[in-house]
Write a protein that holds these residues in place. Structure first.
Motif, short mmCIF file in Angstrom:
data_model
loop_
_atom_site.label_atom_id
_atom_site.label_comp_id
_atom_site.label_asym_id
_atom_site.label_seq_id
_atom_site.Cartn_x
_atom_site.Cartn_y
_atom_site.Cartn_z
N ALA A 127 -2.94 5.20 1.63
CA ALA A 127 -3.86 4.06 1.71
C ALA A 127 -3.68 3.34 3.05
O ALA A 127 -4.67 2.93 3.68
CB ALA A 127 -3.63 3.09 0.56
N LEU A 128 -2.45 3.21 3.50
CA LEU A 128 -2.20 2.60 4.80
C LEU A 128 -2.84 3.43 5.91
O LEU A 128 -3.45 2.88 6.83
CB LEU A 128 -0.70 2.44 5.05
CG LEU A 128 -0.32 1.79 6.37
CD1 LEU A 128 -0.72 0.31 6.38
CD2 LEU A 128 1.17 1.92 6.63
N HIS A 129 -2.72 4.73 5.80
CA HIS A 129 -3.32 5.61 6.81
C HIS A 129 -4.84 5.45 6.84
O HIS A 129 -5.44 5.34 7.92
CB HIS A 129 -2.95 7.07 6.52
CG HIS A 129 -3.28 8.00 7.64
ND1 HIS A 129 -4.57 8.32 7.99
CD2 HIS A 129 -2.50 8.66 8.51
CE1 HIS A 129 -4.56 9.13 9.02
NE2 HIS A 129 -3.32 9.37 9.34
N ARG A 130 -5.46 5.42 5.66
CA ARG A 130 -6.92 5.25 5.61
C ARG A 130 -7.34 3.92 6.23
O ARG A 130 -8.32 3.85 6.98
CB ARG A 130 -7.41 5.34 4.16
CG ARG A 130 -7.49 6.75 3.64
CD ARG A 130 -8.24 6.82 2.32
NE ARG A 130 -7.65 5.99 1.28
CZ ARG A 130 -6.68 6.36 0.46
NH1 ARG A 130 -6.19 7.58 0.54
NH2 ARG A 130 -6.22 5.54 -0.47
N ARG A 131 -6.63 2.86 5.91
CA ARG A 131 -6.98 1.54 6.47
C ARG A 131 -6.78 1.52 7.98
O ARG A 131 -7.59 0.96 8.71
CB ARG A 131 -6.15 0.44 5.82
CG ARG A 131 -6.56 0.22 4.40
CD ARG A 131 -6.49 -1.21 4.02
NE ARG A 131 -6.86 -1.34 2.62
CZ ARG A 131 -6.44 -2.29 1.84
NH1 ARG A 131 -5.63 -3.21 2.31
NH2 ARG A 131 -6.83 -2.35 0.59
N SER A 132 -5.70 2.11 8.43
CA SER A 132 -5.44 2.16 9.87
C SER A 132 -6.54 2.95 10.58
O SER A 132 -7.03 2.53 11.63
CB SER A 132 -4.07 2.79 10.13
OG SER A 132 -3.82 2.86 11.50
N GLN A 133 -6.94 4.08 10.00
CA GLN A 133 -8.02 4.88 10.57
C GLN A 133 -9.30 4.07 10.67
O GLN A 133 -10.00 4.10 11.69
CB GLN A 133 -8.29 6.12 9.71
CG GLN A 133 -7.29 7.23 9.89
CD GLN A 133 -7.57 8.07 11.11
OE1 GLN A 133 -8.06 7.60 12.12
NE2 GLN A 133 -7.24 9.34 11.00
N ALA A 134 -9.61 3.33 9.62
CA ALA A 134 -10.84 2.54 9.60
C ALA A 134 -10.80 1.39 10.61
O ALA A 134 -11.80 1.10 11.26
CB ALA A 134 -11.09 1.98 8.19
N LEU A 135 -9.64 0.75 10.74
CA LEU A 135 -9.54 -0.42 11.62
C LEU A 135 -9.33 -0.07 13.09
O LEU A 135 -9.87 -0.75 13.97
CB LEU A 135 -8.39 -1.33 11.16
CG LEU A 135 -8.59 -2.04 9.83
CD1 LEU A 135 -7.29 -2.69 9.38
CD2 LEU A 135 -9.68 -3.08 9.96
N LEU A 183 0.84 -1.19 0.00
CA LEU A 183 0.00 0.00 0.00
C LEU A 183 0.87 1.24 0.00
O LEU A 183 2.00 1.22 0.49
CB LEU A 183 -0.90 0.04 1.24
CG LEU A 183 -1.94 -1.05 1.39
CD1 LEU A 183 -2.59 -0.95 2.77
CD2 LEU A 183 -2.98 -0.94 0.30
#
Length: 92
Positions: free
Chosen positions: A24-32, A20
């Motif tokens: 994209a990694l930041h968005r996924r981390s925020q979501a999880l 990623l």
């Protein structure tokens, strides 16, 4: 992602490893997790440090082994993340 960060990998290395980009990694981390990967990495490093300290390792050595610059950095990070110094966390 969390396993890599928990093992001490940098955010950049983690993003590359999972294929990623940083955003994209930041968005996924925020979501999880509810916060970005850098904050997650700090929390996981604090957990590693507290685990070591709970085993009786001295705080200066804990700081070095967990990846902090020094014991003062460890103490500042604990206060920033938990609101109390590591000794208070360990007393609980």
């Amino acid at each position: 992602m969390a396993a890599l960060l928990a093992a001490g990998a940098t955010v950049t290395a983690t993003a590359a490893e999972v294929g990623l980009g940083p955003r994209a990694l930041h968005r996924r981390s925020q979501a999880l997790f509810g916060y970005g990967p850098k904050t997650l990495a700090r929390i996981l490093r604090l957990r590693r440090a507290l685990t070591l300290a709970g085993r009786g390792v001295g705080l200066a050595e804990v700081a070095a082994r967990a990846g902090y610059a020094d014991q003062a950095h460890f103490t500042r990070d604990a206060r920033d993340l938990a609101g109390v110094p590591p000794t208070t966390l360990l007393a609980r």
